[in-house]
Design an enzyme around this catalytic site. Structure first.
Site, PDB file in Angstrom:
ATOM      1  N   ASP A   1     -21.314   9.251  30.715  1.00 26.13           N
ATOM      2  CA  ASP A   1     -22.692   9.666  30.967  1.00 26.13           C
ATOM      3  C   ASP A   1     -22.772  10.125  32.421  1.00 26.13           C
ATOM      4  O   ASP A   1     -22.913   9.319  33.336  1.00 26.13           O
ATOM      5  CB  ASP A   1     -23.665   8.505  30.701  1.00 26.13           C
ATOM      6  CG  ASP A   1     -25.122   8.913  30.960  1.00 26.13           C
ATOM      7  OD1 ASP A   1     -25.349   9.980  31.556  1.00 26.13           O
ATOM      8  OD2 ASP A   1     -26.034   8.143  30.575  1.00 26.13           O
TER       9      ASP A   1
ATOM     10  N   PHE B   1     -27.858   2.463  32.168  1.00 21.05           N
ATOM     11  CA  PHE B   1     -29.077   3.211  31.881  1.00 21.05           C
ATOM     12  C   PHE B   1     -28.685   4.541  31.281  1.00 21.05           C
ATOM     13  O   PHE B   1     -27.995   5.330  31.910  1.00 21.05           O
ATOM     14  CB  PHE B   1     -29.948   3.445  33.122  1.00 21.05           C
ATOM     15  CG  PHE B   1     -31.208   4.189  32.775  1.00 21.05           C
ATOM     16  CD1 PHE B   1     -32.328   3.508  32.334  1.00 21.05           C
ATOM     17  CD2 PHE B   1     -31.258   5.576  32.832  1.00 21.05           C
ATOM     18  CE1 PHE B   1     -33.481   4.200  31.960  1.00 21.05           C
ATOM     19  CE2 PHE B   1     -32.409   6.264  32.464  1.00 21.05           C
ATOM     20  CZ  PHE B   1     -33.519   5.573  32.037  1.00 21.05           C
TER      21      PHE B   1
ATOM     22  N   LYS C   1     -30.205  16.496  33.554  1.00 17.56           N
ATOM     23  CA  LYS C   1     -30.822  16.551  34.882  1.00 17.56           C
ATOM     24  C   LYS C   1     -30.583  17.871  35.632  1.00 17.56           C
ATOM     25  O   LYS C   1     -31.240  18.851  35.328  1.00 17.56           O
ATOM     26  CB  LYS C   1     -30.407  15.328  35.691  1.00 17.56           C
ATOM     27  CG  LYS C   1     -31.051  14.060  35.120  1.00 17.56           C
ATOM     28  CD  LYS C   1     -31.156  12.914  36.093  1.00 17.56           C
ATOM     29  CE  LYS C   1     -32.106  11.859  35.536  1.00 17.56           C
ATOM     30  NZ  LYS C   1     -31.445  10.642  35.079  1.00 17.56           N
TER      31      LYS C   1
HETATM   32  C1  LIG Z   1     -31.786   9.993  33.749  1.00 16.37           C
HETATM   33  C2  LIG Z   1     -30.628   9.485  32.992  1.00 16.37           C
HETATM   34  C3  LIG Z   1     -30.596   9.548  31.592  1.00 16.37           C
HETATM   35  C4  LIG Z   1     -31.767   9.983  30.761  1.00 16.37           C
HETATM   36  O1  LIG Z   1     -32.175  11.292  31.013  1.00 16.37           O
HETATM   37  P1  LIG Z   1     -33.636  11.753  30.533  1.00 16.37           P
HETATM   38  O2  LIG Z   1     -33.642  13.226  30.818  1.00 16.37           O
HETATM   39  O3  LIG Z   1     -34.622  11.000  31.358  1.00 16.37           O
HETATM   40  O4  LIG Z   1     -33.754  11.441  29.095  1.00 16.37           O
HETATM   41  C5  LIG Z   1     -29.448   9.111  30.953  1.00 16.37           C
HETATM   42  N1  LIG Z   1     -28.397   8.652  31.650  1.00 16.37           N
HETATM   43  C6  LIG Z   1     -28.396   8.575  32.994  1.00 16.37           C
HETATM   44  C7  LIG Z   1     -27.196   8.059  33.711  1.00 16.37           C
HETATM   45  C8  LIG Z   1     -29.523   8.968  33.708  1.00 16.37           C
HETATM   46  O5  LIG Z   1     -29.547   8.855  35.033  1.00 16.37           O
END
Ligand SMILES: *Cc1c(COP(=O)(O)O)cnc(C)c1O
Length: 424
Positions: free
Chosen positions: A245, A160, A274
């Site tokens: 990520d 994700f 985040k």
């Molecule tokens: C939440 C998340 C995203 C996307 O972040 P947004 O601010 O919602 O666009 C990407 N990668 C990971 C691992 C995430 O948990």
């Protein structure tokens, strides 16, 4: 704000709201005027402080989701609010057409904290991921001589990384893609946690490997020990950019500043978001050395709000709180203890408990049904958690939480895991 729907309309079926409840009107309004792209728990929050939130009925809840780890510092952390307020009194947005006096210091502090040479500020996590993808593709064409438009990026099953059309193009989740094609080419999927499969997938066209050190939305999936180190080694051998990520796992969540630190892995591109915004303002960044970052030249990439002074001031304060309050160490110590306590509950419904630091997944057995009713029962006892991937209850509170609060929460979590109050 008073909801526009009449308060004399009948209450919802939820047992937690009585006939004087203000909750149903808010639920109806969101339902009537909002797109139905989420299925939230039926609780309407109006206030937050630290690890606590209050709903419109005045009920208090322990926030054990922490906005998917965007609230590692807790709700309305005083130092972050102070930075935001002071910045709001000066200037909030300049655009990148001009410089501002917050972005440079923010990027320097981010580089100093992470050990990289450069950072490119964006707003949401998905934008930072898109930035990383563009960066390694261009790096592949310019530095590795890969034929134009043939670069490949390897991703993992269960990934994700956001919701843009390019990012969903490499999702393995059917629902994230259904009806949204055509998709962006150039991605190749391998099973998560399998070093050999990764090695076999690398070709002369492979420019990058995009990986979450623990898959969050995929269900708090922890790869086998050595996975990050081994894939990192292969990336170095084959000239592939290792892109971590760490939007959810970063900034202390897993018990280290970054989850890659567990295996002493230094990515080529580190993606954060985040908690970089401290739950106050969206702030994200792609971080890398000049070898990668310098492929961007004026006009190549940008964002109207990226690097704005308000976001930069919030980002500086958010980062400082994580470091000064030693949130990684808190997460490590409390998480290890809490995970053992959860394992000790001994519920017939729990298959296993997994995670690292305060990023914990409790996997409900398929025979006990989905995790959602457990989350609903937790909500009725004043604990907010959210299921992920159908079978997993995620516990990821603000990292500012203390042991006493977690211990008290266990008094409610234990019985619920054993099925008490759960509409199975
Ligand atoms: C939440 C998340 C995203 C996307 O972040 P947004 O601010 O919602 O666009 C990407 N990668 C990971 C691992 C995430 O948990």
């Amino acid at each position: 704000m008073v909801p526009t729907a009449s308060s004399s309309t009948p209450p919802s079926q939820s047992s937690s709201v009585d006939s004087d409840s203000r909750t149903p009107a808010y639920l109806r309004e969101a339902d009537r005027y909002g797109a139905h792209n989420y299925k939230p728990l039926p609780v309407v929050l109006e206030r937050g402080d630290g690890v606590w939130v209050w709903d419109v009925e005045g009920r208090r809840y322990l926030d054990m989701l922490a906005a998917y780890s965007a609230l590692n510092q807790g709700h309305r952390h005083p130092a972050i609010l102070k930075a935001a307020r002071e910045q709001m009194e000066r200037i909030t947005l300049t655009s990148r057409a001009f410089h501002n006096d917050q972005m440079g210091p923010f990027l320097r502090e981010l580089c100093q904290a992470t050990g990289f040479e450069k950072a490119l500020p964006m707003n949401t996590g998905a934008e930072a991921v898109e930035t990383a993808i563009k960066m390694v593709r261009k790096w592949g064409y310019e530095r590795r001589g890969i034929p134009r438009d043939e670069a490949e990026i390897i991703v993992c099953r269960g990934n994700f990384s956001g919701r843009t059309t390019t990012i969903i193009s490499f999702s393995s989740e059917e629902q994230y893609k259904e009806g949204f094609g055509p998709f962006t080419p150039g991605f190749r999927e391998v099973p998560y946690g399998d070093v050999d499969a990764f090695q076999a997938a690398v070709t002369d066209r492979t420019v990058g490997f995009l990986v979450e050190p623990i898959q969050g939305e995929g269900g708090v999936v922890v790869p086998p020990d050595g996975y990050l180190r081994e894939t990192r080694r292969i990336c170095s051998e084959r000239g592939v950019a290792f892109m971590a990520d760490e939007i959810q796992t970063g900034l202390g969540r897993t018990g280290r500043l970054f989850c890659c630190d567990w295996e002493d892995v230094r990515p080529d591109v580190l993606i954060v978001g985040k908690a970089l915004g401290g739950g106050v303002y969206p702030v994200s960044a792609a971080i890398a050395d000049g070898e990668f970052m310098d492929v961007f030249r004026p006009g190549d990439h940008g964002s109207t709000f990226g690097g704005n002074p308000l976001g930069a001031a919030v980002g500086r304060a958010s980062l400082r709180v994580v470091i000064d309050e030693e949130l990684p160490r808190r997460s490590d110590e409390l998480g290890a203890w809490f995970m053992e306590e959860l394992r000790g509950v001994g519920s017939p419904h729990v298959d296993h408990v997994r995670g690292r630091g305060l990023m914990i997944g409790v996997v409900i057995k398929a025979s006990s049904g989905p995790a959602r009713p457990f989350c609903e029962a937790l909500m009725e006892r004043g604990i907010l958690a959210k299921e992920t991937h159908h079978q997993v209850i995620r516990f990821a509170p603000p990292l500012t939480i203390d042991r006493e609060t977690l211990a008290a929460a266990l008094d409610d979590i234990g019985p619920v895991l054993k099925g008490e109050g759960v509409r199975l």
